[in-house]
Design an enzyme around this catalytic site. Structure first.
Site, mmCIF file in Angstrom:
data_model
loop_
_atom_site.group_PDB
_atom_site.id
_atom_site.type_symbol
_atom_site.label_atom_id
_atom_site.label_comp_id
_atom_site.label_asym_id
_atom_site.label_seq_id
_atom_site.Cartn_x
_atom_site.Cartn_y
_atom_site.Cartn_z
ATOM 1 N N CYS A 84 0.828 -1.209 0.000
ATOM 2 C CA CYS A 84 0.000 0.000 0.000
ATOM 3 C C CYS A 84 0.860 1.255 0.000
ATOM 4 O O CYS A 84 1.780 1.395 0.819
ATOM 5 C CB CYS A 84 -0.913 -0.006 1.224
ATOM 6 S SG CYS A 84 -1.965 1.457 1.338
ATOM 7 N N CYS A 90 -1.567 5.842 6.876
ATOM 8 C CA CYS A 90 -2.882 5.289 7.215
ATOM 9 C C CYS A 90 -2.798 4.442 8.483
ATOM 10 O O CYS A 90 -1.836 3.709 8.700
ATOM 11 C CB CYS A 90 -3.400 4.459 6.045
ATOM 12 S SG CYS A 90 -5.017 3.696 6.358
ATOM 13 N N CYS A 93 -3.452 -0.466 8.710
ATOM 14 C CA CYS A 93 -2.515 -1.591 8.788
ATOM 15 C C CYS A 93 -1.257 -1.175 9.546
ATOM 16 O O CYS A 93 -0.864 -0.020 9.518
ATOM 17 C CB CYS A 93 -2.121 -2.068 7.385
ATOM 18 S SG CYS A 93 -3.487 -2.729 6.420
ATOM 19 N N PHE A 300 -23.494 -14.611 22.953
ATOM 20 C CA PHE A 300 -23.120 -13.543 22.014
ATOM 21 C C PHE A 300 -23.251 -14.103 20.586
ATOM 22 O O PHE A 300 -22.344 -14.002 19.776
ATOM 23 C CB PHE A 300 -21.703 -13.039 22.263
ATOM 24 C CG PHE A 300 -21.426 -12.656 23.697
ATOM 25 C CD1 PHE A 300 -21.701 -11.361 24.142
ATOM 26 C CD2 PHE A 300 -20.896 -13.567 24.588
ATOM 27 C CE1 PHE A 300 -21.448 -11.003 25.466
ATOM 28 C CE2 PHE A 300 -20.637 -13.221 25.907
ATOM 29 C CZ PHE A 300 -20.916 -11.934 26.349
ATOM 30 N N ASN A 305 -24.094 -17.329 13.513
ATOM 31 C CA ASN A 305 -22.889 -17.762 12.811
ATOM 32 C C ASN A 305 -22.371 -19.114 13.299
ATOM 33 O O ASN A 305 -21.946 -19.957 12.503
ATOM 34 C CB ASN A 305 -21.798 -16.697 12.969
ATOM 35 C CG ASN A 305 -20.608 -16.904 12.047
ATOM 36 O OD1 ASN A 305 -20.757 -16.972 10.827
ATOM 37 N ND2 ASN A 305 -19.424 -17.023 12.613
ATOM 38 N N GLU A 321 -28.249 -13.446 22.778
ATOM 39 C CA GLU A 321 -27.692 -12.221 22.190
ATOM 40 C C GLU A 321 -28.425 -11.029 22.791
ATOM 41 O O GLU A 321 -29.639 -11.092 23.046
ATOM 42 C CB GLU A 321 -27.865 -12.247 20.667
ATOM 43 C CG GLU A 321 -27.590 -10.959 19.937
ATOM 44 C CD GLU A 321 -26.166 -10.474 20.095
ATOM 45 O OE1 GLU A 321 -25.984 -9.279 20.378
ATOM 46 O OE2 GLU A 321 -25.233 -11.288 19.930
ATOM 47 N N ASP A 368 -18.481 -15.966 22.097
ATOM 48 C CA ASP A 368 -17.692 -15.100 21.215
ATOM 49 C C ASP A 368 -17.996 -13.655 21.596
ATOM 50 O O ASP A 368 -18.709 -12.949 20.875
ATOM 51 C CB ASP A 368 -18.059 -15.396 19.758
ATOM 52 C CG ASP A 368 -17.206 -14.613 18.770
ATOM 53 O OD1 ASP A 368 -16.258 -13.930 19.208
ATOM 54 O OD2 ASP A 368 -17.489 -14.672 17.561
ATOM 55 N N CYS A 394 -11.521 -11.770 20.440
ATOM 56 C CA CYS A 394 -10.808 -10.780 19.626
ATOM 57 C C CYS A 394 -9.882 -9.935 20.490
ATOM 58 O O CYS A 394 -9.298 -8.970 20.007
ATOM 59 C CB CYS A 394 -11.794 -9.899 18.869
ATOM 60 S SG CYS A 394 -12.911 -8.964 19.949
#
Length: 438
Positions: A84, A90, A93, A300, A305, A321, A368, A394
């Site tokens: 990039c 930016c 990333c 969650f 999914n 949820e 999750d 995450c």
């Protein structure tokens, strides 16, 4: 009576330090080089382990300094030219200057450090896929000042917008729609009425959502409908002050997952990396091995999914949820896919579990949670007493906190996997399987 908090003193502006030479011997999880000069640690943006560089200190701290790279005297063998052109400005990333194998190695080392109290003999498994062209969703920032439009992403450690021409981590179709959008917006008054733009690609195709800050005339919308039609893209409008776009049942999005189809509102959460999401769900199924004796709780759960694939093999699945609209979407997805052994409940998972859930004979739990983790709900999980817990995270630091609590309450870690959901960035997705001790 509440005590008044004295006003904070304004931080004294720091002058730039001298340019100095550093030998870099480490890397932070934010992809900053770690160097030591006269015993003090300095974090250098853009530097890599094994390099000798010059850098200028921009922030002096009691425990460490921060610096910017000014020159590379001796480069690492693992340094590459970023794909990039906007990489250095930016904020999207942070790892494009490092070869993919070493990106994974750096993430692995950091994750092992976060989980050092939990994994000893277990190997850290790896799940990965392509490193560019993977992102199927993006929020584009927009600014319109002094007659000049800025369209792109936020800068590194800054709220300034970096105007970009091409984002290499977006899917090819999103790159194309972004290019067309950047050509069309400057000649339109719409740019002055936008808060942001959301781009999305799924199994239904490509869509664009305009977040309006003021009302747009029917004529103004009509021209953009024509533009979207030429781009073969769906178009959504989020009205000023509305919490999200008003979308009819026919306009709902969908993505395919194995032999399932999941419908969702274009602003509902879905994983941004489709190929990695497919692999992640398959790995979850392989690790949990659901069977006809299992009653599984999916916390969650979003629009299903994990719930729907689990329901194809388990006796029953209960999805929980907090967001009512996502619960309704999940119920509709179960109906559309012919699954009558899965139910969905709207509940705040920061509160104690409802009594009816405690009476269920839950054998396994999948969760999750968002970045904050699920600490408030852990005692409820322990009361439920599942034999296995599959935790998808995450945020490795909150995963470590929650897992250490579960281990202290009678569980042990069986398997851990680093999932490279966000290549070229420092973010890490983790899957952990815990087993109840006998």
């Amino acid at each position: 009576m509440r005590r008044r908090t004295p006003p904070r003193r304004a931080a004294k502006p720091q002058s730039m330090g001298p340019v100095q030479t550093f030998v870099v011997d480490g890397l932070t999880h934010e992809a900053k080089g770690v160097a030591r000069l006269q015993g003090k640690v300095t974090f250098i943006e853009g530097a890599l382990p094994g390099e000798t560089v010059t850098a200028q200190v921009t922030k002096v701290g009691r425990r460490f300094d921060e610096a910017i790279l000014t020159h590379i005297i001796e480069a690492s063998d693992h340094r590459v030219e970023p794909d990039c052109l906007h990489f250095h400005a930016c904020g999207g990333c942070s790892f494009q200057h490092l070869i993919s194998e070493k990106q994974l190695s750096a993430k692995s080392d950091w994750l092992k450090g976060q989980l050092r109290n939990l994994i000893n003999t277990q190997p850290l498994e790896l799940l990965s896929d392509k490193s560019i062209g993977y992102r199927r969703r993006a929020r584009i920032a927009i600014d319109h000042k002094n007659g000049r439009m800025m369209l792109g992403f936020r800068g590194k450690a800054s709220n300034d917008i970096v105007s970009i021409d091409r984002c290499v981590v977006l899917t090819e179709k999103l790159q194309a729609i972004y290019h067309s959008l950047k050509q069309a917006l400057p000649s339109s008054n719409l740019a002055t009425q936008l808060g942001h733009v959301e781009l999305l690609e799924d199994s239904k195709g490509v869509s664009v959502l305009f977040r309006l800050t003021s009302e747009l005339s029917v004529e103004g919308q009509s021209g953009w409908k024509d533009w979207a039609k030429k781009q073969n893209a769906a178009l959504y409008w989020q009205a000023p002050k509305a919490s999200r776009a008003d979308v009819s049942a026919e306009e709902m999005r969908y993505y395919d997952l194995r032999d399932l189809r999941l419908k969702y509102h274009p602003q509902d959460f879905i994983q941004v990396n489709d190929s990695m999401n497919q692999k992640m769900v398959m790995q979850a199924m392989d690790w949990l091995k659901p069977n006809q004796q299992d009653v599984i709780m999916d916390l969650f759960c979003g629009v299903g999914n994990f719930s729907l694939p689990l329901a194809q093999q388990a006796q029953a699945v209960i999805g929980v949820e907090v967001q009512d609209t996502m619960v309704e979407a999940a119920r509709e997805n179960a109906r559309l896919n012919g699954l009558d052994n899965v139910s969905f409940i709207a509940a705040d998972l920061t509160k104690p579990v409802k009594n009816e859930l405690l009476t269920q004979q839950i054998t396994k739990v999948l969760l999750d949670p968002p970045r904050a983790g699920a600490f408030e709900f852990l005692d409820s999980i322990i009361k439920i007493g599942p034999m296995q817990i599959l935790y998808v995270s995450c945020n490795a630091s909150t995963l470590a906190r929650d897992a250490e609590y579960l281990v202290a309450k009678g569980y042990r870690v069986l398997r851990v996997s680093l999932m490279d959901m966000f290549p070229q960035t420092s973010h890490v997705e983790t899957m952990m399987l815990l087993q109840k001790k006998k």
